[in-house]
Design an enzyme around this catalytic site. Structure first.
Site, PDB file in Angstrom:
ATOM      1  N   GLU A 136       0.820  -1.208   0.000  1.00 15.99           N
ATOM      2  CA  GLU A 136       0.000   0.000   0.000  1.00 15.99           C
ATOM      3  C   GLU A 136       0.858   1.263   0.000  1.00 15.99           C
ATOM      4  O   GLU A 136       2.000   1.272   0.471  1.00 15.99           O
ATOM      5  CB  GLU A 136      -0.924   0.011   1.220  1.00 15.99           C
ATOM      6  CG  GLU A 136      -1.952  -1.116   1.188  1.00 15.99           C
ATOM      7  CD  GLU A 136      -2.931  -1.077   2.349  1.00 15.99           C
ATOM      8  OE1 GLU A 136      -4.103  -1.433   2.143  1.00 15.99           O
ATOM      9  OE2 GLU A 136      -2.528  -0.695   3.472  1.00 15.99           O
ATOM     10  N   CYS A 149       3.404   8.741   1.215  1.00 20.99           N
ATOM     11  CA  CYS A 149       3.963   7.735   2.117  1.00 20.99           C
ATOM     12  C   CYS A 149       4.102   6.435   1.336  1.00 20.99           C
ATOM     13  O   CYS A 149       3.106   5.849   0.913  1.00 20.99           O
ATOM     14  CB  CYS A 149       3.053   7.551   3.326  1.00 20.99           C
ATOM     15  SG  CYS A 149       3.618   6.289   4.502  1.00 20.99           S
ATOM     16  N   CYS A 156       6.587  -7.035   6.732  1.00 21.16           N
ATOM     17  CA  CYS A 156       7.610  -6.401   7.547  1.00 21.16           C
ATOM     18  C   CYS A 156       8.288  -7.462   8.408  1.00 21.16           C
ATOM     19  O   CYS A 156       7.720  -8.526   8.667  1.00 21.16           O
ATOM     20  CB  CYS A 156       7.001  -5.304   8.422  1.00 21.16           C
ATOM     21  SG  CYS A 156       8.241  -4.233   9.218  1.00 21.16           S
ATOM     22  N   CYS A 160       6.453  -4.714  15.320  1.00 18.57           N
ATOM     23  CA  CYS A 160       6.115  -3.693  16.318  1.00 18.57           C
ATOM     24  C   CYS A 160       4.656  -3.896  16.721  1.00 18.57           C
ATOM     25  O   CYS A 160       3.765  -3.960  15.867  1.00 18.57           O
ATOM     26  CB  CYS A 160       6.338  -2.294  15.746  1.00 18.57           C
ATOM     27  SG  CYS A 160       8.077  -1.968  15.337  1.00 18.57           S
ATOM     28  N   CYS A 163       1.590  -1.739  15.521  1.00 15.07           N
ATOM     29  CA  CYS A 163       1.506  -1.488  14.080  1.00 15.07           C
ATOM     30  C   CYS A 163       0.805  -2.644  13.374  1.00 15.07           C
ATOM     31  O   CYS A 163       1.183  -3.805  13.547  1.00 15.07           O
ATOM     32  CB  CYS A 163       2.914  -1.293  13.522  1.00 15.07           C
ATOM     33  SG  CYS A 163       2.970  -1.012  11.740  1.00 15.07           S
ATOM     34  N   GLY A 226       6.999  -1.960   5.784  1.00 14.85           N
ATOM     35  CA  GLY A 226       8.371  -2.434   5.750  1.00 14.85           C
ATOM     36  C   GLY A 226       9.348  -1.542   6.492  1.00 14.85           C
ATOM     37  O   GLY A 226       9.057  -0.391   6.836  1.00 14.85           O
ATOM     38  N   GLU A 227      10.528  -2.094   6.761  1.00 11.25           N
ATOM     39  CA  GLU A 227      11.651  -1.369   7.359  1.00 11.25           C
ATOM     40  C   GLU A 227      12.628  -1.013   6.238  1.00 11.25           C
ATOM     41  O   GLU A 227      13.314  -1.885   5.690  1.00 11.25           O
ATOM     42  CB  GLU A 227      12.337  -2.238   8.413  1.00 11.25           C
ATOM     43  CG  GLU A 227      13.710  -1.788   8.866  1.00 11.25           C
ATOM     44  CD  GLU A 227      13.768  -0.350   9.382  1.00 11.25           C
ATOM     45  OE1 GLU A 227      14.484   0.471   8.749  1.00 11.25           O
ATOM     46  OE2 GLU A 227      13.099  -0.045  10.383  1.00 11.25           O
ATOM     47  N   SER A 258      12.145   6.667   7.516  1.00  6.18           N
ATOM     48  CA  SER A 258      11.818   6.303   8.892  1.00  6.18           C
ATOM     49  C   SER A 258      12.329   4.899   9.185  1.00  6.18           C
ATOM     50  O   SER A 258      12.035   3.954   8.458  1.00  6.18           O
ATOM     51  CB  SER A 258      10.301   6.359   9.103  1.00  6.18           C
ATOM     52  OG  SER A 258       9.974   5.902  10.407  1.00  6.18           O
ATOM     53  N   SER A 280      11.519   5.677  14.785  1.00  2.70           N
ATOM     54  CA  SER A 280      10.351   5.218  15.534  1.00  2.70           C
ATOM     55  C   SER A 280      10.790   4.874  16.952  1.00  2.70           C
ATOM     56  O   SER A 280      11.216   3.751  17.225  1.00  2.70           O
ATOM     57  CB  SER A 280       9.734   3.992  14.848  1.00  2.70           C
ATOM     58  OG  SER A 280       9.212   4.341  13.584  1.00  2.70           O
ATOM     59  N   LEU A 281      10.697   5.846  17.828  1.00  3.01           N
ATOM     60  CA  LEU A 281      11.195   5.666  19.204  1.00  3.01           C
ATOM     61  C   LEU A 281      10.138   5.010  20.082  1.00  3.01           C
ATOM     62  O   LEU A 281      10.321   3.912  20.593  1.00  3.01           O
ATOM     63  CB  LEU A 281      11.622   7.015  19.768  1.00  3.01           C
ATOM     64  CG  LEU A 281      12.379   6.964  21.084  1.00  3.01           C
ATOM     65  CD1 LEU A 281      13.723   6.269  20.918  1.00  3.01           C
ATOM     66  CD2 LEU A 281      12.575   8.374  21.651  1.00  3.01           C
ATOM     67  N   HIS A 282       9.042   5.714  20.351  1.00  3.39           N
ATOM     68  CA  HIS A 282       7.827   5.184  20.971  1.00  3.39           C
ATOM     69  C   HIS A 282       7.943   4.787  22.444  1.00  3.39           C
ATOM     70  O   HIS A 282       6.926   4.453  23.059  1.00  3.39           O
ATOM     71  CB  HIS A 282       7.288   3.983  20.184  1.00  3.39           C
ATOM     72  CG  HIS A 282       7.080   4.262  18.740  1.00  3.39           C
ATOM     73  ND1 HIS A 282       6.332   5.324  18.282  1.00  3.39           N
ATOM     74  CD2 HIS A 282       7.555   3.638  17.627  1.00  3.39           C
ATOM     75  CE1 HIS A 282       6.335   5.331  16.957  1.00  3.39           C
ATOM     76  NE2 HIS A 282       7.070   4.327  16.535  1.00  3.39           N
ATOM     77  N   ASN A 359      -3.572   4.881  16.274  1.00  2.00           N
ATOM     78  CA  ASN A 359      -4.654   4.629  15.330  1.00  2.00           C
ATOM     79  C   ASN A 359      -5.095   3.174  15.452  1.00  2.00           C
ATOM     80  O   ASN A 359      -4.302   2.262  15.207  1.00  2.00           O
ATOM     81  CB  ASN A 359      -4.178   4.925  13.906  1.00  2.00           C
ATOM     82  CG  ASN A 359      -3.855   6.402  13.712  1.00  2.00           C
ATOM     83  OD1 ASN A 359      -4.697   7.262  13.942  1.00  2.00           O
ATOM     84  ND2 ASN A 359      -2.625   6.697  13.319  1.00  2.00           N
ATOM     85  N   CYS A 402      -1.227   6.353  10.199  1.00  2.00           N
ATOM     86  CA  CYS A 402       0.037   5.771  10.639  1.00  2.00           C
ATOM     87  C   CYS A 402      -0.206   4.481  11.425  1.00  2.00           C
ATOM     88  O   CYS A 402      -1.004   4.449  12.366  1.00  2.00           O
ATOM     89  CB  CYS A 402       0.769   6.789  11.512  1.00  2.00           C
ATOM     90  SG  CYS A 402       2.362   6.230  12.101  1.00  2.00           S
TER      91      CYS A 402
END
Length: 429
Positions: A136, A149, A156, A160, A163, A226-227, A258, A280-282, A359, A402
């Site tokens: 996507e 984006c 992936c 995470c 996600c 994906g990373e 990212s 992506s800290l979080h 989200n 996101c």
């Protein structure tokens, strides 16, 4: 969000080189990405290739070196600056050569499976590769910019836990052509290719003199499925095409990559790609980040923050962005906010923080922090001298926000993929 298979039929290096490192996840290691299935018609896809790669293909196909160089310049301009997919429309290429090109090459685009438009104007496309894998991409329009984006993998590796994409397994990396193809498709959809006749180009003319004004697509973020750093070579090669001044000509300052924290490749990203970095800290503690961003078990907070401090090109003018999803009763306390400030200042980072309201998606085990709690968190970080705006969720109603991207692609066995390829070949005669 992919199309390109020329590496299997040309001297251009194959884009699907595997990484020489373990890829972390809930089960370590996960399977390596599978290879790309070659095009059934045997033609080489020019999408995602630089001029020198196109020239190499032309020379291998029979043109002499001088002719191949000239034609590659013309093709590069038509493909990336004009958005043309039909060789017969390339008016400065001799008519007798166009069928020769058509027989040997193709200018691919991802197949659109579904296109959706949110109530807030956000657009999402479900795309399919030539070998039937889905991914996507999302376009987010704002008053002063339009951000695309894009995805770098089908599925992936990182799992995470907040996600939706992380609930997929990795199917395969996207090729440079499939990555660039997302930008091309968005430009198609937005009608942003130059119009009108083009004068004859000679070997010394500057094709970049042809420009399109008032573009809607101004920024790119590698924040889709994906990373990106686990598909480093393909992402790097794709961004070189996107940034090339004679083609799409998007400035590296308008591109953000990212990463969840693939520390060994962060310096190379700055040196070889040179785009803005988002992390992506979080979470600000090992315990919480180990849970929600499992790569933290491999590359911890201290190692990650030091890599951010060492990132080439980072400065007050080009701050690193820390993404921080707000999860109720998990990472959203006053103490978390103060620790975030301490960590950023402790490593002397020129940084800003994007606070992202969680989200929701089907089966998610987390809830979004209350609006009051998010505001309080933001205020504390701001008071610490660090910008911490709250990102307005976009495209939630079409699962385009996101952390909500997920295709229906499933990881298939090698035998299943071979069988599907044979069936496709049989159907084509």
């Amino acid at each position: 969000m992919t199309t390109q298979t020329s590496a299997e039929t040309s001297p251009v290096p194959a884009p699907e080189a595997s990484m020489d490192m373990a890829i972390p996840g809930h089960i370590d290691p996960v399977p390596v990405p599978r290879p790309i299935t070659p095009r059934a018609d045997g033609r080489a896809d020019l999408m995602g290739l630089m001029r020198e790669d196109i020239a190499a293909l032309l020379e291998t196909a029979g043109l002499d070196r001088k002719q191949a160089k000239l034609r590659s310049k013309q093709l590069f301009h038509w493909i990336y600056h004009r958005g043309v997919t039909d060789f017969d429309s390339m008016t400065d290429i001799a008519k007798q050569m166009r069928p020769w090109l058509e027989e040997r090459f193709v200018i691919g685009r991802p197949q659109v499976v579904e296109a959706q438009v949110s109530s807030d104007g956000t657009r999402k496309w479900l795309l399919r590769t030539d070998d039937a894998q889905e991914y996507e991409m999302v376009f987010i329009p704002d008053a002063d910019r339009g951000t695309l984006c894009i995805s770098s993998q089908v599925g992936c590796t990182l799992n995470c836990r907040f996600c939706y994409t992380g609930t997929m397994r990795l199917v395969r990396n996207l090729t440079p052509g499939e990555i660039v193809g997302q930008v091309m498709l968005a430009r198609d959809a937005l009608g942003e290719w130059p119009k009108g006749a083009m004068d004859q180009l000679d070997d010394d003319e500057d094709a970049a003199s042809y420009t399109a004004d008032g573009r809607l697509l101004t920024n790119i973020v590698l924040m889709g499925m994906g990373e990106p750093l686990y598909n480093f070579d393909n992402v790097r090669d794709a961004m070189k095409v996107v940034m090339h001044g004679d083609g799409l000509a998007l400035s590296k300052r308008r591109i953000t990559l990212s990463t969840s924290g693939v520390v060994p490749l962060m310096a190379r990203c700055g040196e070889e790609i040179g785009v803005n970095l988002a992390v992506s800290l979080h979470a600000v503690t090992k315990e919480v980040r180990d849970e929600i961003v499992p790569i933290n078990r491999k590359f911890g907070l201290e190692e990650l923050l030091q890599a951010c401090a060492d990132y080439p090109g980072a400065s007050n003018a080009r701050r690193i962005t820390f993404e921080y999803v707000m999860l109720k009763d998990k990472n959203d306390t006053d103490d978390d906010a103060r620790e975030l400030v301490r960590l950023i200042k402790g490593y002397g980072l020129a940084a800003k923080v994007n606070l992202i309201p969680f989200n929701p998606w089907p089966g998610a085990i987390y809830e979004c922090s209350d609006p009051e709690r998010i505001k309080r968190f933001s205020d504390i970080v701001f008071e610490g001298g660090i910008s911490a705006p709250v990102r307005t969720p976009r495209g939630r109603d079409i699962m385009a926000a996101c952390g909500q991207l997920k295709s229906a692609s499933e990881k298939k066995s090698r035998a299943e993929l071979d069988r599907l390829a044979e069936e496709k070949q049989a159907a084509l005669g």
